[in-house]
Design a protein around this motif. Structure first.
Motif, short mmCIF file in Angstrom:
data_model
loop_
_atom_site.label_atom_id
_atom_site.label_comp_id
_atom_site.label_asym_id
_atom_site.label_seq_id
_atom_site.Cartn_x
_atom_site.Cartn_y
_atom_site.Cartn_z
N ALA A 224 0.82 -1.21 0.00
CA ALA A 224 0.00 0.00 0.00
C ALA A 224 0.85 1.26 0.00
CB ALA A 224 -0.92 0.00 1.22
N GLY A 225 0.29 2.31 -0.61
CA GLY A 225 0.91 3.62 -0.55
C GLY A 225 2.16 3.79 -1.37
N LYS A 226 2.27 3.07 -2.49
CA LYS A 226 3.49 3.09 -3.29
C LYS A 226 3.23 3.62 -4.70
CE LYS A 226 6.01 1.10 -0.11
NZ LYS A 226 7.12 1.83 0.57
N TYR A 227 4.32 4.10 -5.31
CA TYR A 227 4.35 4.46 -6.73
C TYR A 227 5.16 3.40 -7.47
CZ TYR A 227 2.96 9.15 -5.15
OH TYR A 227 2.32 10.21 -4.58
N TRP A 228 4.74 3.06 -8.68
CA TRP A 228 5.47 2.12 -9.53
C TRP A 228 5.76 2.79 -10.86
CZ3 TRP A 228 6.50 -1.06 -5.92
CH2 TRP A 228 5.54 -1.44 -4.97
N ALA A 280 13.84 8.64 -15.98
CA ALA A 280 13.16 7.93 -14.89
C ALA A 280 13.76 6.55 -14.72
CB ALA A 280 11.66 7.83 -15.19
N SER A 281 13.71 6.05 -13.49
CA SER A 281 14.23 4.73 -13.14
C SER A 281 13.09 3.78 -12.81
CB SER A 281 15.16 4.86 -11.93
OG SER A 281 15.45 3.60 -11.35
N ASN A 282 13.30 2.49 -13.04
CA ASN A 282 12.30 1.48 -12.66
C ASN A 282 12.85 0.48 -11.64
OD1 ASN A 282 13.97 -0.35 -14.01
ND2 ASN A 282 12.64 -0.56 -15.79
N LEU A 283 13.97 0.80 -11.02
CA LEU A 283 14.69 -0.16 -10.19
C LEU A 283 13.85 -0.66 -9.01
CD1 LEU A 283 17.30 -1.70 -9.63
CD2 LEU A 283 18.11 0.30 -8.34
N ILE A 284 13.18 0.24 -8.32
CA ILE A 284 12.39 -0.15 -7.15
C ILE A 284 11.21 -1.02 -7.59
CG2 ILE A 284 10.90 0.71 -5.30
CD1 ILE A 284 12.78 3.14 -5.11
N THR A 285 10.59 -0.67 -8.69
CA THR A 285 9.47 -1.46 -9.22
C THR A 285 9.91 -2.88 -9.52
OG1 THR A 285 8.43 0.51 -10.18
CG2 THR A 285 7.79 -1.62 -11.09
N ARG A 286 11.05 -3.01 -10.19
CA ARG A 286 11.54 -4.34 -10.56
C ARG A 286 11.90 -5.16 -9.31
NH1 ARG A 286 16.25 -2.43 -13.54
NH2 ARG A 286 16.92 -4.61 -13.48
N ARG A 287 12.57 -4.54 -8.36
CA ARG A 287 13.00 -5.26 -7.17
C ARG A 287 11.81 -5.66 -6.29
NH1 ARG A 287 18.28 -1.77 -5.08
NH2 ARG A 287 19.80 -2.66 -6.54
N THR A 288 10.83 -4.81 -6.18
CA THR A 288 9.71 -5.06 -5.26
C THR A 288 8.68 -6.01 -5.86
OG1 THR A 288 9.99 -2.83 -4.35
CG2 THR A 288 7.94 -3.97 -3.83
N LEU A 289 8.33 -5.81 -7.12
CA LEU A 289 7.26 -6.59 -7.74
C LEU A 289 7.75 -7.69 -8.66
CD1 LEU A 289 4.72 -3.73 -8.62
CD2 LEU A 289 4.80 -5.18 -6.58
N GLY A 290 9.06 -7.69 -8.96
CA GLY A 290 9.58 -8.68 -9.89
C GLY A 290 9.19 -8.42 -11.32
N TRP A 291 8.85 -7.17 -11.63
CA TRP A 291 8.44 -6.81 -12.99
C TRP A 291 9.66 -6.64 -13.88
CZ3 TRP A 291 8.88 -1.77 -15.47
CH2 TRP A 291 8.17 -1.67 -16.68
#
Length: 311
Positions: A224-228, A280-291
């Motif tokens: 909850a409360g996140k940006y991707w 823009a970076s997608n690093l947190i999205t990839r690490r957190t959701l496995g996307w």
């Protein structure tokens, strides 16, 4: 999971619904017309008739579901009221979802925009908050900053809410009205493919099918409360995009001097947008959701030729 989806017949939505159904979810899409209802049914979704102005209907759709994906917005307001009118209309929608989902822990995933990072001097990350409103940010692509903030804020009310910030360029074989098609139309009209100044300002992009997979992952397991960030790994200089378009059209890619941009000039209403820098970076999205983006990159998609097949 029973998922209520708005905007299911739009560019992104037409990929999100099949992605959800393929993963075993039961989808109900909002339809305001017979043609939209038919398109949703053809994708395998159930249909709920209504529109974005019917807040009670939206609350019922959300309450009857196990989660909500909100992709729609009041595009009809753009000509008269611009992005401020769009945001003003969308805010009560998010608050309505909040009423329906409060305390349930159910997911609400809303579409946002990478937009301008506000001259951070680095790529925007998922930890950067939505840009504030006000005159300083008028004309950027972050049209829904107040909406993004409201969605993320619903996490404090027991909603597993998050925002998928979609890249400035979402491309696919069905993209018929996006930024790329506008640039291509301008190039055909002008006889050259323009880029501002040295063209080194960075843009971000993503394939619409990769956008769909990210919405599914955020729905299924996003905290909850996140940006991707729905962006490919590579940020692309606008000059390279112009050169790729030029190679397909057989037209030269040329620099448009800055003093031409803000008058009718080459870019017209796009003048303020094309001069911005959007890394823009997608690093947190990839690490957190496995996307992981797996579809063709922007330049590969241009090489595929479908953006030019209509002549």
């Amino acid at each position: 999971m029973r998922v209520f989806v708005t905007g299911g017949t739009g560019h992104s939505g037409s990929y999100v619904i099949p992605e959800l159904i393929a993963a075993g979810h039961e989808v109900t899409g909002l339809a305001r017309s017979d043609s939209a209802a038919a398109a949703l049914s053809a994708q395998g979704a159930k249909v709920r008739r209504g529109d974005l102005q019917d807040l009670e209907g939206l609350k019922e759709g959300a309450a009857d579901s196990d989660g909500v994906i909100h992709l729609a917005h009041r595009q009809d307001l753009l000509p008269s009221g611009g992005i401020d009118a769009v945001a003003a209309a969308e805010l009560p929608i998010m608050l309505a979802y909040g009423e329906a989902l409060e305390g349930t822990g159910k997911p609400l995933v809303a579409a946002g925009s990478i937009g301008s990072p506000g001259n951070l001097g680095r790529p925007a990350t998922e930890e950067d908050p939505a840009l504030p409103g006000g005159d300083e940010y008028k004309g950027t692509l972050r049209a829904r900053n107040v909406v993004e903030t409201a969605v993320v804020g619903l996490a404090e009310r027991g909603v597993r809410s998050s925002v998928v910030r979609i890249a400035n360029i979402a491309h696919s074989t069905t993209d018929s009205a996006g930024f790329l098609t506008t640039l291509i139309a301008l190039a055909k009209e002008k006889g050259v493919v323009g880029y501002p100044g040295d063209g080194e300002n960075l843009w971000n992009a993503v394939h619409a099918r990769d956008v769909a997979s990210l919405f599914r992952l955020a729905l299924e397991k996003g905290p909850a409360g996140k940006y991707w960030h729905a962006v490919e790994d590579k940020n692309i200089p606008l000059r390279e995009i112009a050169e790729a378009i030029g190679s397909r059209l057989g037209l030269p890619a040329v620099s448009i001097p800055a003093d031409v941009l803000m008058v009718p000039g080459y870019f017209g209403f796009l003048a303020n947008i094309v001069t911005q820098n959007y890394p823009a970076s997608n690093l947190i999205t990839r690490r957190t959701l496995g996307w992981e983006p797996t579809r063709p990159s922007l330049l590969d998609d241009l090489d595929n030729g479908h953006y030019f097949s209509a002549g």
